[in-house]
Design an enzyme around this catalytic site. Structure first.
Site, PDB file in Angstrom:
ATOM      1  N   ASN A 199       0.856  -1.186   0.000  1.00  0.00           N
ATOM      2  CA  ASN A 199       0.000   0.000   0.000  1.00  0.00           C
ATOM      3  C   ASN A 199       0.895   1.239   0.000  1.00  0.00           C
ATOM      4  OD1 ASN A 199      -1.847   2.009   0.541  1.00  0.00           O
ATOM      5  ND2 ASN A 199      -2.404   1.258   2.572  1.00  0.00           N
ATOM      6  N   LEU A 200       0.777   2.061  -1.020  1.00  0.00           N
ATOM      7  CA  LEU A 200       1.650   3.246  -1.102  1.00  0.00           C
ATOM      8  C   LEU A 200       1.107   4.428  -0.297  1.00  0.00           C
ATOM      9  CD1 LEU A 200       2.766   3.152  -4.851  1.00  0.00           C
ATOM     10  CD2 LEU A 200       3.754   2.019  -2.847  1.00  0.00           C
ATOM     11  N   LYS A 201      -0.123   4.282   0.241  1.00  0.00           N
ATOM     12  CA  LYS A 201      -0.741   5.353   1.048  1.00  0.00           C
ATOM     13  C   LYS A 201      -0.582   6.682   0.302  1.00  0.00           C
ATOM     14  CE  LYS A 201      -0.309   2.643   5.229  1.00  0.00           C
ATOM     15  NZ  LYS A 201      -0.180   2.559   6.669  1.00  0.00           N
ATOM     16  N   HIS A 210      -9.505   0.364   5.511  1.00  0.00           N
ATOM     17  CA  HIS A 210      -8.148   0.469   6.061  1.00  0.00           C
ATOM     18  C   HIS A 210      -8.196   1.306   7.332  1.00  0.00           C
ATOM     19  CE1 HIS A 210      -3.954   1.595   6.574  1.00  0.00           C
ATOM     20  NE2 HIS A 210      -3.681   0.491   5.917  1.00  0.00           N
ATOM     21  N   GLU A 249      -4.679  -5.579  11.402  1.00  0.00           N
ATOM     22  CA  GLU A 249      -3.594  -4.610  11.588  1.00  0.00           C
ATOM     23  C   GLU A 249      -3.802  -3.864  12.905  1.00  0.00           C
ATOM     24  OE1 GLU A 249      -1.744  -2.982   7.652  1.00  0.00           O
ATOM     25  OE2 GLU A 249      -3.547  -1.872   8.160  1.00  0.00           O
ATOM     26  N   ILE A 308       1.256   0.265  13.126  1.00  0.00           N
ATOM     27  CA  ILE A 308       1.368   0.711  11.736  1.00  0.00           C
ATOM     28  C   ILE A 308       2.443   1.788  11.615  1.00  0.00           C
ATOM     29  CG2 ILE A 308       0.173   1.957   9.882  1.00  0.00           C
ATOM     30  CD1 ILE A 308      -2.390   0.501  10.673  1.00  0.00           C
ATOM     31  N   GLY A 315       4.143  -2.877  10.327  1.00  0.00           N
ATOM     32  CA  GLY A 315       5.552  -3.043  10.657  1.00  0.00           C
ATOM     33  C   GLY A 315       6.285  -4.116   9.893  1.00  0.00           C
ATOM     34  N   ALA A 357       3.432  -1.176   3.935  1.00  0.00           N
ATOM     35  CA  ALA A 357       3.548   0.116   3.268  1.00  0.00           C
ATOM     36  C   ALA A 357       4.951   0.692   3.425  1.00  0.00           C
ATOM     37  CB  ALA A 357       2.503   1.082   3.824  1.00  0.00           C
ATOM     38  N   SER A 358       5.266   1.206   4.617  1.00  0.00           N
ATOM     39  CA  SER A 358       6.482   1.999   4.788  1.00  0.00           C
ATOM     40  C   SER A 358       7.760   1.236   4.460  1.00  0.00           C
ATOM     41  CB  SER A 358       6.548   2.582   6.202  1.00  0.00           C
ATOM     42  OG  SER A 358       6.266   1.611   7.173  1.00  0.00           O
TER      43      SER A 358
HETATM   44  O1  LIG Z   1      -1.485  -0.714   4.587  1.00  0.00           O
HETATM   45  C1  LIG Z   1      -0.472  -0.982   5.210  1.00  0.00           C
HETATM   46  C2  LIG Z   1      -0.441  -1.006   6.647  1.00  0.00           C
HETATM   47  O2  LIG Z   1      -1.148   0.038   7.252  1.00  0.00           O
HETATM   48  C3  LIG Z   1       0.913  -1.242   7.254  1.00  0.00           C
HETATM   49  O3  LIG Z   1       1.721  -0.092   7.142  1.00  0.00           O
HETATM   50  P1  LIG Z   1       3.263  -0.227   7.533  1.00  0.00           P
HETATM   51  O4  LIG Z   1       3.820  -1.356   6.722  1.00  0.00           O
HETATM   52  O5  LIG Z   1       3.862   1.097   7.182  1.00  0.00           O
HETATM   53  O6  LIG Z   1       3.324  -0.516   9.002  1.00  0.00           O
END
Ligand SMILES: O=C[C@H](O)COP(=O)(O)O
Length: 214
Positions: free
Chosen positions: A6-8, A85, A133, A138, A173, A194-195
């Site tokens: 997920n690139l948010k 989400h 999650e 997160i 994470g 994501a991150s």
């Molecule tokens: O959509 C992805 C999740 O919210 C996890 O985010 P993260 O991998 O940055 O902790």
């Protein structure tokens, strides 16, 4: 394992990440996909990477403004969508409506939830998958599979008790191949992250590391 990135709204290059997803996907047995912002869906899908939306609304064609219509998301090249989400929470009736809208447009669905109790409720709506999650993990870099393994195992059990056809992903994470393996050992069929990729200096290397032990 399904690895959904997920690139948010991170300030990464969605095309660079999508090309890396496409290329790494060709070299692994894992399934990789990327969920860019809505405005980038078409460009990302054109790279050949499996493309997901971050959200669709519980609406049909018509008098709606500022919404994400499932059919438009599918027309742009998405094959699936996240729903509910943690950073785009919906009311229960809207989660249900969004799942129905996605089905109408032939989009695969992953409904996100905070904890095993919510996972059971989400599974009852009949999505293809659910993703547990813990919000507090997160973006921390502390993997849920290490910090809170019980929540993953309990989510797997909660979903299976409701509908054994619904797959379970876990997220928060996750950033290394060991994290992905640990998630699989806890019963998850995939990870949502994501991150670890979107903020990486070298997204391609980060993705390769994620799937290396699979
Ligand atoms: O959509 C992805 C999740 O919210 C996890 O985010 P993260 O991998 O940055 O902790």
């Amino acid at each position: 394992m399904f690895v959904l990135v997920n690139l948010k709204t991170y300030p990464c290059d969605p095309i660079e990440v999508a090309e890396a997803v496409r290329d790494v996907n060709e070299r692994t047995d894992a399934r990789l996909a990327v969920a860019p912002q809505a405005a980038h869906l078409e460009q990302v899908a054109e790279t050949g990477a499996e493309t997901w939306a971050q959200h669709v609304d519980a609406i049909d064609h018509g008098s709606n403004t500022g919404h994400a219509l499932a059919e438009t998301v599918a027309d742009a090249g998405a094959v699936g969508t996240l729903i509910n989400h943690s950073e785009r929470r919906l009311k229960l009736a809207d989660i249900d409506g969004a799942v129905r809208a996605a089905e109408r447009a032939d989009l695969e669905t992953v409904v996100c939830a905070n904890n095993p109790a919510q996972i059971g409720a989400a599974a009852a709506l009949g999505p293809d998958a659910v993703a547990v999650e813990p919000p507090e993990l997160i973006g921390t870099g502390t993997p849920v599979s290490q910090a809170d393994p019980d929540i993953v195992e309990d989510a797997v059990e909660a979903a299976a008790n409701v509908d054994s056809e619904v797959s379970v992903l876990c997220g928060a994470g996750i950033s290394t191949g060991d994290d992905v393996v640990a998630a699989g050992d806890l019963g998850a069929e995939g990870v949502l992250l994501a991150s670890g990729v979107a903020k990486a200096d070298d997204p391609s290397a980060a993705l390769a590391d994620l799937v290396e032990p699979l």
